[in-house]
Enzyme design. Structure first.
Site, PDB file in Angstrom:
ATOM      1  CD  GLU A  92      -2.819  -1.217   2.421  1.00 44.81           C
ATOM      2  OE1 GLU A  92      -3.991  -1.551   2.264  1.00 44.81           O
ATOM      3  OE2 GLU A  92      -2.336  -0.968   3.543  1.00 44.81           O
ATOM      4  CB  CYS A 105       2.801   7.298   3.536  1.00 46.01           C
ATOM      5  SG  CYS A 105       3.264   6.064   4.741  1.00 46.01           S
ATOM      6  CB  CYS A 112       7.051  -5.273   8.358  1.00 47.82           C
ATOM      7  SG  CYS A 112       8.399  -4.471   9.269  1.00 47.82           S
ATOM      8  CB  CYS A 116       6.223  -3.306  16.104  1.00 46.24           C
ATOM      9  SG  CYS A 116       7.950  -2.991  15.659  1.00 46.24           S
ATOM     10  CB  CYS A 119       2.924  -2.011  13.615  1.00 48.21           C
ATOM     11  SG  CYS A 119       3.052  -1.686  11.847  1.00 48.21           S
ATOM     12  CD  GLU A 174      13.433  -0.812   9.696  1.00 45.60           C
ATOM     13  OE1 GLU A 174      12.495  -0.343  10.365  1.00 45.60           O
ATOM     14  OE2 GLU A 174      14.439  -0.145   9.391  1.00 45.60           O
ATOM     15  CG  ASN A 309      -3.407   5.848  13.792  1.00 42.29           C
ATOM     16  OD1 ASN A 309      -4.300   6.671  13.961  1.00 42.29           O
ATOM     17  ND2 ASN A 309      -2.231   6.170  13.293  1.00 42.29           N
ATOM     18  CB  CYS A 352       1.203   5.837  11.447  1.00 40.78           C
ATOM     19  SG  CYS A 352       2.472   6.782  10.646  1.00 40.78           S
TER      20      CYS A 352
HETATM   21  N1  SAH Z   1       9.524   0.201   9.947  1.00 38.87           N
HETATM   22  C1  SAH Z   1       9.697   1.621   9.986  1.00 38.87           C
HETATM   23  C2  SAH Z   1       8.769   2.403   9.087  1.00 38.87           C
HETATM   24  C3  SAH Z   1       7.330   1.985   8.981  1.00 38.87           C
HETATM   25  S1  SAH Z   1       6.220   2.404  10.272  1.00 38.87           S
HETATM   26  C4  SAH Z   1       9.574   2.121  11.412  1.00 38.87           C
HETATM   27  O1  SAH Z   1       9.147   1.367  12.265  1.00 38.87           O
HETATM   28  O2  SAH Z   1       9.950   3.265  11.676  1.00 38.87           O
HETATM   29  C5  SAH Z   1       6.125   4.154  10.355  1.00 38.87           C
HETATM   30  C6  SAH Z   1       5.795   4.676  11.729  1.00 38.87           C
HETATM   31  O3  SAH Z   1       4.467   4.298  12.140  1.00 38.87           O
HETATM   32  C7  SAH Z   1       6.736   4.122  12.801  1.00 38.87           C
HETATM   33  O4  SAH Z   1       7.112   5.129  13.673  1.00 38.87           O
HETATM   34  C8  SAH Z   1       5.830   3.132  13.499  1.00 38.87           C
HETATM   35  O5  SAH Z   1       6.283   2.830  14.787  1.00 38.87           O
HETATM   36  C9  SAH Z   1       4.523   3.854  13.484  1.00 38.87           C
HETATM   37  N2  SAH Z   1       3.381   3.025  13.809  1.00 38.87           N
HETATM   38  C10 SAH Z   1       3.240   1.702  13.615  1.00 38.87           C
HETATM   39  N3  SAH Z   1       2.036   1.288  14.053  1.00 38.87           N
HETATM   40  C11 SAH Z   1       1.405   2.379  14.531  1.00 38.87           C
HETATM   41  C12 SAH Z   1       0.134   2.587  15.104  1.00 38.87           C
HETATM   42  N4  SAH Z   1      -0.731   1.584  15.261  1.00 38.87           N
HETATM   43  N5  SAH Z   1      -0.198   3.848  15.485  1.00 38.87           N
HETATM   44  C13 SAH Z   1       0.669   4.866  15.300  1.00 38.87           C
HETATM   45  N6  SAH Z   1       1.875   4.725  14.753  1.00 38.87           N
HETATM   46  C14 SAH Z   1       2.249   3.494  14.370  1.00 38.87           C
END
Ligand code: SAH
Length: 361
Positions: A92, A105, A112, A116, A119, A174, A309, A352
């Site tokens: 996406e 974005c 990934c 985490c 996410c 990532e 989120n 995000c």
């Molecule tokens: N893997 C990279 C980039 C992708 S995520 C990273 O982790 O930085 C981009 C951003 O969205 C990161 O800061 C991530 O921690 C954040 N993110 C992931 N899930 C989220 C959520 N549910 N709510 C808010 N931010 C989130």
């Protein structure tokens, strides 16, 4: 991997490809102009090429992204795209108009591997790395959409934003785990036309969970991109849980690497911090974060908290507004510039952490 595409190649390799095909060298420049300047992959629109060029043009610019679905917000100023890659993998990207800029974005991987728990992308694991061209083509396709007037919310007096001006590597994946292809894609985005998209490196943000050796390597690339570290907790006990790779590179090592990025590039770095109710939003954590950042100097960093989120199946929710405000206030009071990041596209699961790329819903 996908078929090799023009955007996977360096400018000299592109010339070599057309020479190998028995074509004059200047065809390389023409093809680059079509793709990088006019955002076209369609041989029929390339009227300065001989009529029999279709075959080699299509071979050098193979289709990479098939649009499966598009979701828009009410005002149409945010669009989430679901793309299918040549092998069926799904990714996406999210296109957002702001006053004076258009931000895309983008994804660097299908899925990934960082796992985490807060996410959505992390839950299904890694499918594969994207090629450089699959990364760049997300921008080219978005530019086509903007040029056709399909992204809403444009103010009549806003002439600055008729193409994508800012990129954030905050979609799926990532980026530093797909290091070589991401760096090549960035070089292509910032290369002057016709060799690339002619974007400003400062408008490109690379965001990472904190793969320390790759951060140090990125700093040495001489690419003045904006660097963002997804910290989400100032203490190892909690960060081990939120960012599993923290078991490998600890908070202090990640912060040292971020400070090193500033030292090498002179670019102020961002710390991302998703505020999760009763999880990482405590006043003492704001204070500890401020102490750890200030211990590494002043003026090198700013903090971007963002309300979590919520993602399907997760028990976690965003912090209360008052708690968010207090978290931000404490950091600012300690001299750490901190601004709450706005969140876009929640209604279309485009915010995000919500990118999950299913073909079903
Ligand atoms: N893997 C990279 C980039 C992708 S995520 C990273 O982790 O930085 C981009 C951003 O969205 C990161 O800061 C991530 O921690 C954040 N993110 C992931 N899930 C989220 C959520 N549910 N709510 C808010 N931010 C989130």
């Amino acid at each position: 991997m996908p078929p090799e595409h023009w955007a996977d190649l360096d400018p000299d390799q592109r010339v070599q490809r057309v020479v190998d095909l028995g074509l004059p060298r200047f065809r390389a420049k023409q093809l680059s102009t079509h793709y990088f300047t006019h955002h076209s992959s369609d041989p029929a629109s390339m009227t300065d090429l001989p009529a029999n060029s279709h075959e080699w043009v299509s071979a050098l610019l193979p289709p990479l992204l098939t649009e499966v679905r598009r979701l828009e917000t009410d005002r149409g100023d945010t669009i989430k795209f679901l793309w299918r890659l040549h092998d069926g993998a799904l990714v996406e990207s999210v296109l957002m108009r702001y006053v004076g800029r258009v931000t895309l974005c983008i994804s660097s991987q299908a899925g990934c591997g960082m796992n985490c728990p807060f996410c959505a992308t992390g839950q299904a694991g890694l499918t594969r790395n994207l090629s450089s061209a699959e990364i760049v083509d997300q921008v080219v396709r978005a530019n086509q959409v903007v040029a056709r007037g399909e992204l809403g919310g444009k103010r009549r007096d806003d002439h600055s934003a008729d193409r994508v001006s800012n990129i954030v590597f905050m979609g799926m994946g990532e980026p530093l785990a797909n290091y070589k292809r991401v760096v090549h894609a960035v070089r292509t985005m910032i290369a002057a036309p016709p060799d690339g998209l002619g974007m400003s490196a400062r408008g490109i943000t690379v965001s990472t969970v904190g793969l320390v050796p790759a951060i140090t390597k990125l700093a040495a690339e001489d690419l003045p991109v904006t660097f963002a570290l997804s910290l989400h907790a100032p203490d190892d006990e909690l960060r081990d849980e939120l960012i599993p790779v923290n078991s490998r590179w600890k908070v202090d090592e990640a912060l040292d690497a971020a400070r090193g990025y500033f030292d090498t590039t002179g670019r102020r770095v961002s710390i991302e911090y998703a505020l999760i109710k009763d999880m990482n939003d405590h006043a003492w954590r704001a204070d500890l974060l401020a102490r750890k950042l200030n211990a590494r100097g002043r003026g090198w960093v700013h903090v971007n908290p963002i309300p979590l989120n919520p993602t399907p199946g997760s028990i976690w929710t965003a912090s209360d507004k008052a708690v968010q405000d207090e978290f931000v206030r404490r950091l600012n009071a300690a001299g750490v510039p901190t601004t709450l990041r706005d969140t876009r596209g929640k209604e279309i699961d485009g915010a995000c952490g919500q990118l999950a790329a299913t073909d079903e819903d």
